[in-house]
Structures are given as structure tokens and as C-alpha cells.
Design an enzyme around this catalytic site. Structure first.
Site: not given
Length: 218
Positions: A54, A110
Site C-alpha cells: 500500500c 497510509h
């Protein structure tokens, strides 16, 4: 009399953990009629290369640079300390902001979870969503979580120039509703900017298809 060409509005949607071959328009077996219809009206790319995790994928998308250059080569694990995209990186959000666009991020970030490395520090005018991995939605359900002394995961919101604030606890209950809230915030932003006649760049970071899977009651 000259007519100035209007700048295009951009809505970038990133679906977490979805393989490009999973969609019907790319040969996937699960029915995805709405996305297939959207694809039929635009351009489909058939050679799309991403990082395997991610954090590096998202930094590469926002900077156009290899994640190694911005210090985001992997997803950090709990207890590893602070992380995030280097503050001096020039992001898409900053590029659009400099071009007179309104910018917003709704959903998963993130790329840093402390002040100085949040979306509003990297070119976004406002944001709503989660700082880290969707895994956090399940943390408080673990028997030993509270004994470990970790902070309770939160859903956050913020505007440029002010510290971000927690909105609600991110747990299995709110996990089931977060996609709807991400979508609502996105639509409201688009409507506001359309009324203001201001061009906008909206980054929509959906949290599916990432476990834990808790779906909307509808």
C-alpha cells in the site's frame, strides 16, 4: 471576445487490494456492470505496474517517483515508529493546488500518521479518512489489545493549516459504514466546488477490498 477554456475536474479513485484483472472489463468473472459501463465510456490501460504494498504504491502515484526516493519502500508495522512520505516531495495535490485547483482526499492515506506527514501537509486542502491500514479496524476486537496499551484507532478529518482531529473510533462497526461516508464526503465536495465554479482534484481512497471485511448493512 475570447473564451478561456475551463480546466478539467479530476476524481481519482483508488480501490485497495483490487487486482486489475478482477473487473469484468478486464476479463474478471465477478460481475462489475457499473465499472464496466464507466470503462466503456473512457480509456482503459492494459499495462499497469504497481508496487506490491500500500504505502509504496500510494507514494509512487502521488509523486511519480520510485518509493525508495521518498522513504516509503514498505508498509510499516506497529511499533516500528514514525514513518511517511518525505515532506519535501512534490505531490499531485500540490501540483493541482499550484494550478488553482481545490484539492481533497477522502479515504485511506497510509503515507504518514503524524502532523507534518498527513494529507493536508502534502497539498490537500481537506481530508477525511484513516491514516494507516484498514487492519486497524479489527484491533480493538483482539482480546489483548487494551492490555497492550496501544491507542485506539480513529477515523480522522482535517483542513490545511490546522491539526487533524479524530472523528470516531475505527472498529468493526464503523468499518461497515466507512465506504458510504467516504462517498458522501466526496459527493459533497464535488457539489460545493461545482457551485463555486472552481476546478477540483479529488483523491478517493476506498478501503475495500482489504480485510477485515465488514459490509454495509444494505
Amino acid at each position: 471576445m475570447t473564451h478561456q477554456k475551463k480546466k478539467p475536474n479530476i476524481v481519482f479513485m483508488l480501490v485497495d487490494n483490487l487486482g486489475w484483472g478482477d473487473l469484468g472489463c478486464y476479463g474478471g468473472l465477478a460481475p462489475t456492470p457499473r465499472l464496466d459501463q464507466l470503462a466503456s465510456k473512457g480509456m482503459r490501460f492494459k499495462n499497469y505496474n504497481v508496487e506490491s504494498q500500500c504505502t509504496p504504491t500510494r507514494s509512487a502515484i502521488l509523486t511519480g517517483r520510485l518509493p525508495k526516493r521518498s522513504g516509503t519502500i514498505s508498509v510499516p508495522l506497529p511499533g516500528q515508529g514514525h514513518y511517511g512520505m518525505a515532506p519535501w516531495e512534490y505531490t499531485l495535490a500540490e501540483l493541482f493546488s499550484d494550478a488553482g485547483y481545490a484539492t481533497a482526499l477522502y479515504g485511506k492515506w497510509h503515507l504518514g500518521d503524524i502532523e507534518g506527514r498527513l494529507p493536508t501537509d502534502q497539498g490537500f486542502d481537506e481530508w477525511f479518512g484513516i491514516k494507516n491500514t484498514t487492519d486497524e479496524a479489527g484491533y480493538t476486537s483482539y482480546p489483548m489489545f487494551h492490555e497492550a496499551g496501544y491507542p485506539i484507532p480513529q477515523i480522522w478529518e482535517g483542513v490545511k493549516g490546522s491539526p487533524s482531529q479524530p472523528v470516531e473510533e475505527y472498529n468493526l462497526e464503523s468499518r461497515a459504514l466507512i465506504e458510504e461516508k467516504i462517498t458522501q464526503r466526496t459527493v459533497q465536495f464535488i457539489q460545493r466546488k461545482a457551485a463555486d465554479d472552481q476546478p477540483f482534484f479529488t483523491y478517493v481512497g476506498f478501503t475495500h477490498m482489504h480485510p477485515p471485511f465488514h459490509f454495509h448493512p444494505d
